[in-house]
Each structure stands twice: as structure tokens, then as C-alpha cells.
Design an enzyme around this catalytic site. Structure first.
Site, PDB file in Angstrom:
ATOM      1  N   MET A  65      29.185  -6.827  44.617  1.00 26.48           N
ATOM      2  CA  MET A  65      28.986  -8.171  44.081  1.00 26.48           C
ATOM      3  C   MET A  65      30.278  -8.744  43.524  1.00 26.48           C
ATOM      4  O   MET A  65      31.048  -8.032  42.876  1.00 26.48           O
ATOM      5  CB  MET A  65      27.972  -8.059  42.941  1.00 26.48           C
ATOM      6  CG  MET A  65      27.827  -9.256  42.065  1.00 26.48           C
ATOM      7  SD  MET A  65      26.615 -10.395  42.684  1.00 26.48           S
ATOM      8  CE  MET A  65      25.107  -9.501  42.409  1.00 26.48           C
ATOM      9  N   CYS A  66      30.501 -10.036  43.776  1.00 25.77           N
ATOM     10  CA  CYS A  66      31.526 -10.804  43.060  1.00 25.77           C
ATOM     11  C   CYS A  66      30.904 -12.172  42.770  1.00 25.77           C
ATOM     12  O   CYS A  66      29.685 -12.292  42.693  1.00 25.77           O
ATOM     13  CB  CYS A  66      32.841 -10.887  43.843  1.00 25.77           C
ATOM     14  SG  CYS A  66      32.783 -11.875  45.338  1.00 25.77           S
ATOM     15  N   ARG A  67      31.702 -13.195  42.611  1.00 23.18           N
ATOM     16  CA  ARG A  67      31.149 -14.517  42.280  1.00 23.18           C
ATOM     17  C   ARG A  67      30.489 -15.174  43.480  1.00 23.18           C
ATOM     18  O   ARG A  67      29.370 -15.663  43.387  1.00 23.18           O
ATOM     19  CB  ARG A  67      32.249 -15.422  41.715  1.00 23.18           C
ATOM     20  CG  ARG A  67      31.720 -16.779  41.286  1.00 23.18           C
ATOM     21  CD  ARG A  67      32.778 -17.557  40.507  1.00 23.18           C
ATOM     22  NE  ARG A  67      32.211 -18.784  40.004  1.00 23.18           N
ATOM     23  CZ  ARG A  67      32.428 -19.974  40.532  1.00 23.18           C
ATOM     24  NH1 ARG A  67      33.192 -20.101  41.607  1.00 23.18           N
ATOM     25  NH2 ARG A  67      31.873 -21.038  40.011  1.00 23.18           N
TER      26      ARG A  67
END
Length: 114
Positions: A65-67
Site C-alpha cells: 500500500m501507498c497513497r
């Protein structure tokens, strides 16, 4: 492997007990994150790879996950090349929030995506 061949999953499809690796920066994490996720910022990832290896000794799938999905795609690609069962979360925390998935903060303040 190019990003078009990268294994990915939508935020709504991540199992509630799924293992999430969050590769965002510290300020993004502090604003809001998935409860129980492992936080290793992308810039620190290679040096801290052992922490992830210990966390997934049982062969669990890693949901990265990231933004919005760019940084996590790069880390997912690296993990797949290392033989780890990893998938990129399409749309990252923005998609997670849009899907109504729960988020927390360590401070107890309301969570949001930075």
C-alpha cells in the site's frame, strides 16, 4: 516484469485479516493507516527488508500500500522478484478510504489520507 504484468488487487478485495505493508512516509502513516499494517517507508525498504521477511515467514500474501499505487507498485515488483507472494493495492490509501475500509491513527485522532 512491467507494471502491466504486476499482480494487483482492489482495496475492497483485501481480506480483513490480510497482511498489509504500507510504504508511505511517516507523515502519511501518522495521518491514517490500516490497523495492523507493517510500516516501512519505501526509501528504507531495502535496508529493512528483513523485518518484512520475519513478518511473512508463514508465506502469507503481502498486500502493498501507498497513497495512490505508484510507490507500492515498485515495492511489489521488487518483492515478486524476491519470490514473495505480493500484490499491489490498486489506488492505494485513496481507494481504501473510498471503499469505506477502516483506518486508524496512533494518536487517536480521526484518520484521513494525506
Amino acid at each position: 516484469m512491467n507494471f502491466g504484468q504486476l499482480p494487483s488487487v482492489g482495496a475492497a478485495a483485501v481480506p480483513s485479516e490480510g497482511f498489509v505493508l504500507d510504504v508511505r512516509e511517516d507523515d502519511e502513516w501518522a495521518a491514517g493507516h490500516v490497523e495492523g499494517a507493517l510500516h516501512i517507508p519505501m526509501g528504507d525498504f531495502v535496508a529493512r527488508f528483513g523485518e518484512l521477511a520475519e513478518a511473512v515467514e508463514d508465506g502469507r500474501r503481502v498486500h502493498v500500500m501507498c497513497r495512490v499505487g505508484g510507490r507500492s507498485a515498485q515495492v511489489t515488483q521488487y518483492l515478486v522478484r524476491q519470490g514473495v507472494d505480493a500484490v499491489n493495492i490498486d489506488g492505494g490509501m485513496q481507494a481504501w478510504e473510498s471503499a469505506g475500509r477502516p483506518m486508524v491513527t496512533d494518536s487517536g485522532n480521526p484518520a484521513f489520507v494525506l
